[in-house]
Design an enzyme around this catalytic site. Structure first.
Site, PDB file in Angstrom:
ATOM      1  N   ASP A 240       2.876  -4.771   8.003  1.00 55.24           N
ATOM      2  CA  ASP A 240       1.785  -3.956   7.674  1.00 55.24           C
ATOM      3  C   ASP A 240       0.860  -4.846   7.979  1.00 55.24           C
ATOM      4  O   ASP A 240       0.339  -5.646   6.926  1.00 55.24           O
ATOM      5  CB  ASP A 240       1.877  -3.252   6.371  1.00 55.24           C
ATOM      6  CG  ASP A 240       0.512  -2.712   6.115  1.00 55.24           C
ATOM      7  OD1 ASP A 240      -0.306  -2.776   7.013  1.00 55.24           O
ATOM      8  OD2 ASP A 240       0.669  -1.810   5.076  1.00 55.24           O
TER       9      ASP A 240
ATOM     10  N   HIS B 118       0.919  -1.036  -0.057  1.00 56.89           N
ATOM     11  CA  HIS B 118       0.002   0.112  -0.068  1.00 56.89           C
ATOM     12  C   HIS B 118       0.937   1.221  -0.035  1.00 56.89           C
ATOM     13  O   HIS B 118       2.020   1.290   0.452  1.00 56.89           O
ATOM     14  CB  HIS B 118      -0.872  -0.040   1.193  1.00 56.89           C
ATOM     15  CG  HIS B 118      -1.955   1.227   1.489  1.00 56.89           C
ATOM     16  ND1 HIS B 118      -1.638   2.246   1.872  1.00 56.89           N
ATOM     17  CD2 HIS B 118      -3.255   0.938   1.241  1.00 56.89           C
ATOM     18  CE1 HIS B 118      -2.741   2.812   1.951  1.00 56.89           C
ATOM     19  NE2 HIS B 118      -3.815   2.177   1.523  1.00 56.89           N
TER      20      HIS B 118
ATOM     21  N   CYS C 117      -4.696   2.605  -3.478  1.00 58.66           N
ATOM     22  CA  CYS C 117      -3.515   2.951  -3.017  1.00 58.66           C
ATOM     23  C   CYS C 117      -2.243   2.140  -3.373  1.00 58.66           C
ATOM     24  O   CYS C 117      -1.528   1.972  -2.265  1.00 58.66           O
ATOM     25  CB  CYS C 117      -3.540   3.036  -1.579  1.00 58.66           C
ATOM     26  SG  CYS C 117      -4.991   4.602  -1.208  1.00 58.66           S
TER      27      CYS C 117
ATOM     28  N   GLN D 123      -4.239  -5.260   6.810  1.00 57.50           N
ATOM     29  CA  GLN D 123      -5.451  -6.257   6.352  1.00 57.50           C
ATOM     30  C   GLN D 123      -5.204  -7.748   6.816  1.00 57.50           C
ATOM     31  O   GLN D 123      -5.912  -8.601   6.463  1.00 57.50           O
ATOM     32  CB  GLN D 123      -5.099  -6.584   4.685  1.00 57.50           C
ATOM     33  CG  GLN D 123      -5.460  -5.114   3.935  1.00 57.50           C
ATOM     34  CD  GLN D 123      -6.833  -4.648   4.110  1.00 57.50           C
ATOM     35  OE1 GLN D 123      -7.530  -5.313   4.307  1.00 57.50           O
ATOM     36  NE2 GLN D 123      -7.109  -3.331   3.733  1.00 57.50           N
TER      37      GLN D 123
HETATM   38  N1  PMP Z   1      -1.610  -0.758   4.519  1.00 58.14           N
HETATM   39  C1  PMP Z   1      -2.573  -1.552   4.066  1.00 58.14           C
HETATM   40  C2  PMP Z   1      -2.300  -2.845   3.429  1.00 58.14           C
HETATM   41  C3  PMP Z   1      -4.134  -1.149   3.714  1.00 58.14           C
HETATM   42  O1  PMP Z   1      -4.777  -1.904   3.325  1.00 58.14           O
HETATM   43  C4  PMP Z   1      -4.242   0.370   4.352  1.00 58.14           C
HETATM   44  C5  PMP Z   1      -5.742   0.831   4.102  1.00 58.14           C
HETATM   45  N2  PMP Z   1      -6.413   0.786   2.875  1.00 58.14           N
HETATM   46  C6  PMP Z   1      -3.248   0.973   5.138  1.00 58.14           C
HETATM   47  C7  PMP Z   1      -2.085   0.187   4.862  1.00 58.14           C
HETATM   48  C8  PMP Z   1      -3.370   2.332   5.316  1.00 58.14           C
HETATM   49  O2  PMP Z   1      -4.305   2.103   6.563  1.00 58.14           O
HETATM   50  P1  PMP Z   1      -5.082   3.426   7.254  1.00 58.14           P
HETATM   51  O3  PMP Z   1      -5.487   4.374   6.130  1.00 58.14           O
HETATM   52  O4  PMP Z   1      -6.124   3.188   8.103  1.00 58.14           O
HETATM   53  O5  PMP Z   1      -3.844   4.294   7.948  1.00 58.14           O
END
Ligand code: PMP
Length: 409
Positions: free
Chosen positions: A203, A126, A367, A206
């Protein structure tokens, strides 16, 4: 422990928003990777927090402040036990995954990264697990290296091994890809990196909603997630970090809470975890997050994983029968996400028309532009599942996609 299948009606009743009608159709919410819906237990906890317990935490001598402090610190213990961290000193409350990663990129970077050093990420991250590292590399004159994935959406671990070297300072990797659904073998990745003396940030945005996480078994150096993706409120998230790293890292932000003493000549910093929590924390958010954690724990993370895995397999089978269906991400180990394109229909058009049937899906690059670039596409249509979704909803999605496709043909 709750058998989800046998109790699905009462589970769904816990989520008031699922009663919503969208253009006269029952809402079919399949955008859970973006954010999950909240059970009434969490909603009520937020209301109760403001109704009965609202006072600023820490150092308050009065009754309400002590209650709020106890609830906030109890939430930290709840998160520590949820991740099986060895101490609540290792649990930092942040605004979410993004802030947790930025905190590590800044603070770990300040201490341990210099010109010519290397940080490794993967092609399936992401943006929030790419850009903070890129910014660190720019600041320090360090180099960002990337582990690619194959067309099934699986990381090439041989490349990872070959990239690990004397200058590698940290590896940052998603446990589960938000676009491909791939569950990465993070235990193996961490072992490989540790053999090379390199720490790993995982991270978990998910993964935390879908499986049991044990940071000690994984031996992760840092593990991050967002409350809102695990049925908790927005604006609160977690950074787990091994004490041995956090102790050595400088503060991320300055302000109240993070100090021990302040004078104009010299300020000393608070102990862990407060050193990394400048300002008034989101103490209502933390207690509501703990309520969300208790909610999934009552159902049982293993039950959730089994139920969602069955749903994912069913959905994949049904969707694959649609003419022109292409699914991006065919890894052997997948969780809860299906990214697709149907014939030549633009995902945006498909998503917009499915919305008219009450189906909430996400379209776009999610993203993760490098993932799109890998496949030479710009966007996908993404369905992502949570513990309250059903096979009947999958059938409705499949029928909806067929209807839209027929319209286009
Ligand atoms: N990493 C991953 C794998 C995600 O799916 C997301 C959210 N789509 C994020 C980071 C970012 O999370 P947040 O917007 O809640 O900070």
């Amino acid at each position: 422990m709750t058998d989800i299948q046998a109790n699905i009606d009462s589970i769904r009743q816990d989520f008031p928003i699922l009663e919503t009608q969208v253009y006269k159709h029952p809402l079919v919410y399949l955008d859970n990777a973006a954010t999950t819906q909240k059970p009434r237990q969490v909603i009520e906890k937020i209301e109760e927090g403001y109704r009965r317990q609202n006072a600023n935490v820490h150092r308050g001598v009065h009754f309400l402040s002590q209650m709020a402090t106890e609830a906030h610190e109890d939430a930290r213990r709840c998160v520590a036990s949820f991740l099986n961290s060895s101490s609540e000193r290792e649990i930092i409350f942040t605004r979410g995954t993004t802030e947790s990663i930025n905190l590590v990129a800044f603070s770990f970077g300040e201490k341990f990264v210099s010109e010519g050093d290397e940080i490794i990420v993967t092609e399936m991250e992401h943006h929030s697990n790419i850009v903070p590292w890129q910014m660190l590399c720019q600041r320090k004159g360090a180099v960002l290296k990337v582990v690619p994935f194959n067309d099934r959406g699986e990381l090439d671990l041989q490349v990872l091994s070959s990239l690990l070297g004397q200058r590698t300072r940290l590896v940052a990797v998603a446990h589960v890809s938000n676009t491909l659904g791939t569950v990465n073998p993070v235990a193996e990745i961490i072992r490989t990196c540790h053999e090379a003396g390199v720490p790993v940030l995982v991270d978990g945005a998910q993964s935390v909603p879908h499986q049991t996480i044990d940071v000690q078994v994984l031996d992760a150096d840092f593990y991050v997630f967002s409350g809102h993706k695990v049925y908790g409120p927005t604006g609160i998230g977690v950074l787990y970090g091994k004490e041995k790293w956090l102790e050595q890292m400088p503060p991320y932000q300055g302000g109240g809470e993070m100090i021990a003493t302040v004078s104009f000549e010299k300020t000393t910093y608070n102990e862990l975890p407060y050193k990394f929590e400048a300002g008034t924390p989101d103490f209502i958010g933390s207690t509501a997050l703990a309520e969300a954690i208790r909610y999934v724990q009552r159902i049982g993370m293993d039950n959730i994983r089994r139920y969602e895995s069955d749903l994912l397999q069913y959905a994949t089978r049904q969707l694959m029968q649609i003419d022109g269906m292409r699914i991006f991400g065919q890894a052997g180990n997948k969780e809860s996400v299906i990214s697709m394109q149907v014939g030549k229909i633009h995902p945006y058009d498909m998503g917009t028309l499915l919305d008219k049937l009450g189906i909430a899906l996400r379209t776009g690059h999610h993203c993760a532009e490098p993932v799109m670039r890998h496949f030479g596409i710009e966007s996908t249509l993404r369905a992502s599942f949570a513990l309250y979704n059903t096979k009947a909803e999958v059938d409705y999605l499949v029928e909806g996609i067929r209807k839209v496709r027929n319209l286009f043909e």
